[in-house]
Write an enzyme that holds these catalytic residues in place. Structure first.
Site, PDB file in Angstrom:
ATOM      1  N   ASP A  38       1.076  -1.331   0.093  1.00  0.00           N
ATOM      2  CA  ASP A  38      -0.012   0.018  -0.076  1.00  0.00           C
ATOM      3  C   ASP A  38       0.722   1.265  -0.043  1.00  0.00           C
ATOM      4  OD1 ASP A  38      -2.283   1.764   0.558  1.00  0.00           O
ATOM      5  OD2 ASP A  38      -1.604   1.627   2.704  1.00  0.00           O
ATOM      6  N   PHE A  39       0.441   2.268  -0.408  1.00  0.00           N
ATOM      7  CA  PHE A  39       1.173   3.571  -0.555  1.00  0.00           C
ATOM      8  C   PHE A  39       1.049   4.459   0.937  1.00  0.00           C
ATOM      9  CE2 PHE A  39       2.329   7.738  -1.798  1.00  0.00           C
ATOM     10  CZ  PHE A  39       3.525   7.817  -2.181  1.00  0.00           C
ATOM     11  N   ASP A  40      -0.097   5.046   0.995  1.00  0.00           N
ATOM     12  CA  ASP A  40      -0.126   6.131   2.021  1.00  0.00           C
ATOM     13  C   ASP A  40      -0.217   5.334   3.490  1.00  0.00           C
ATOM     14  OD1 ASP A  40      -0.942   8.946   0.771  1.00  0.00           O
ATOM     15  OD2 ASP A  40      -1.885   7.493  -0.420  1.00  0.00           O
ATOM     16  N   ASP A 223      -1.991  -0.551   5.726  1.00  0.00           N
ATOM     17  CA  ASP A 223      -2.179   0.200   7.085  1.00  0.00           C
ATOM     18  C   ASP A 223      -3.833   0.148   7.545  1.00  0.00           C
ATOM     19  OD1 ASP A 223      -2.348   2.277   4.993  1.00  0.00           O
ATOM     20  OD2 ASP A 223      -2.387   3.551   6.893  1.00  0.00           O
TER      21      ASP A 223
HETATM   22 MG   LIG Z   1      -2.621   3.173   3.390  1.00  0.00          MG
END
Ligand SMILES: [Mg+2]
Length: 291
Positions: A38-40, A223
């Site tokens: 995932d990124f953010d 997350d």
């Molecule tokens: Mg995220």
């Protein structure tokens, strides 16, 4: 791991992935890893404004090292174009808008796949109407992605945030073709079809295999609640990691990393292992480079 007594009904603490590296390493060595990130909130800390989230030069170097050893896919709620620009590494696969838009890299070829094109008009109409309905709510920001509409309320008062959520929920509740999902200080409108990050992960996995006999070992790190969709689809021999400050959390992940800094420690370790492993075993190198 904390030895505080567990309260009744509290989930079992999730083991720390850095402490469990020998176990994780053994699983990876039993097959060919495919890394999903995932990124953010995973590769970058959550920022006040989504456009402030940036990948560091060091992070970019680590991902490039990893991509030389194993297929790497970035799976995000961001729109595909935004995601590709923000990460900016050739040879990676990207799944944007929670998997509705996929750009899949394998060797020299790149495949594009989109789900839900017949819903584009619905998303367009939702954008127009929700911009109108929420125009007076201070701090509310609407972000259009190709297949989803993100309504951010991080900068709203508590009362306004509730108003945003209720407005969006009532809006999608009256439209059978649309639904909404909640994330961190954001509610997203999306097509009401059974497709999520987990489907995108499976789609990539089906195409990432090659003729080797060793099984693919998916590693997924994320997350947010939308990452649970992906974590749930991993096979028993997969490696699911939830980025979370708290160890007591209900999750489909087997392990936890505290924050993006811990994620980078883990990824650097993976890249080091991978490089030393490929030095030792040339057959493994060629198989992984092909995948
Ligand atoms: Mg995220």
């Amino acid at each position: 791991m904390s030895d505080r007594p567990r309260l009744p009904g509290q989930p079992t603490p999730i083991p720390d992935a850095l402490a469990a590296l020998p176990t994780i390493r053994a699983r990876i060595e039993a097959g060919h890893p495919v890394l999903f990130l995932d990124f953010d909130g995973t590769l970058t800390p959550i920022r006040d404004q989504p456009e402030q989230a940036e990948l560091s030069a060091q992070g970019r170097a680590t991902l490039t090292r990893l991509a030389e050893c194993m297929p790497v896919a970035i799976v995000s709620g961001r729109g595909l174009t935004d995601l590709v620009t923000r990460v900016g590494i050739d040879g990676l696969s990207y799944a944007g808008s929670h998997g509705f838009e996929i750009q899949f890299a394998r060797g020299d070829e790149t495949l594009h796949y989109e789900v839900g094109q017949e819903y584009l008009l619905d998303i367009e109409a939702a954008e127009t109407e929700l911009r109108d309905r929420l125009a007076d709510v201070a701090g509310c920001r609407i972000e259009r992605k190709r297949y989803t509409l993100a309504i951010h309320y991080r900068h709203c008062s508590r009362v306004s945030a509730r108003q945003v959520r209720q407005t969006v929920e009532a809006f999608t509740g009256a439209r059978p073709r649309l639904t909404h999902i909640r994330g961190k200080m954001v509610v997203e409108v999306r097509p009401d079809i059974a497709w999520h990050k987990g489907n995108a992960v499976q789609w990539v996995l089906q195409r990432a295999g090659d003729a080797t006999r060793l099984p693919l070992v998916p590693i997924y790190i994320g997350d947010d609640t939308t990452d649970e969709d992906a974590l749930r689809t991993l096979p028993a021999h997969g490696i699911g990691i939830r980025v979370s400050a708290t160890a007591h959390r209900r999750t489909a992940a087997g392990w936890r990393l505290r924050d993006p800094q811990a994620v980078w420690m883990f990824l650097d370790g993976l890249a080091d292992d991978c490089e030393s492993g490929t030095d030792d075993d040339p057959s493994r190198t060629s198989a992984q480079t092909r995948a």
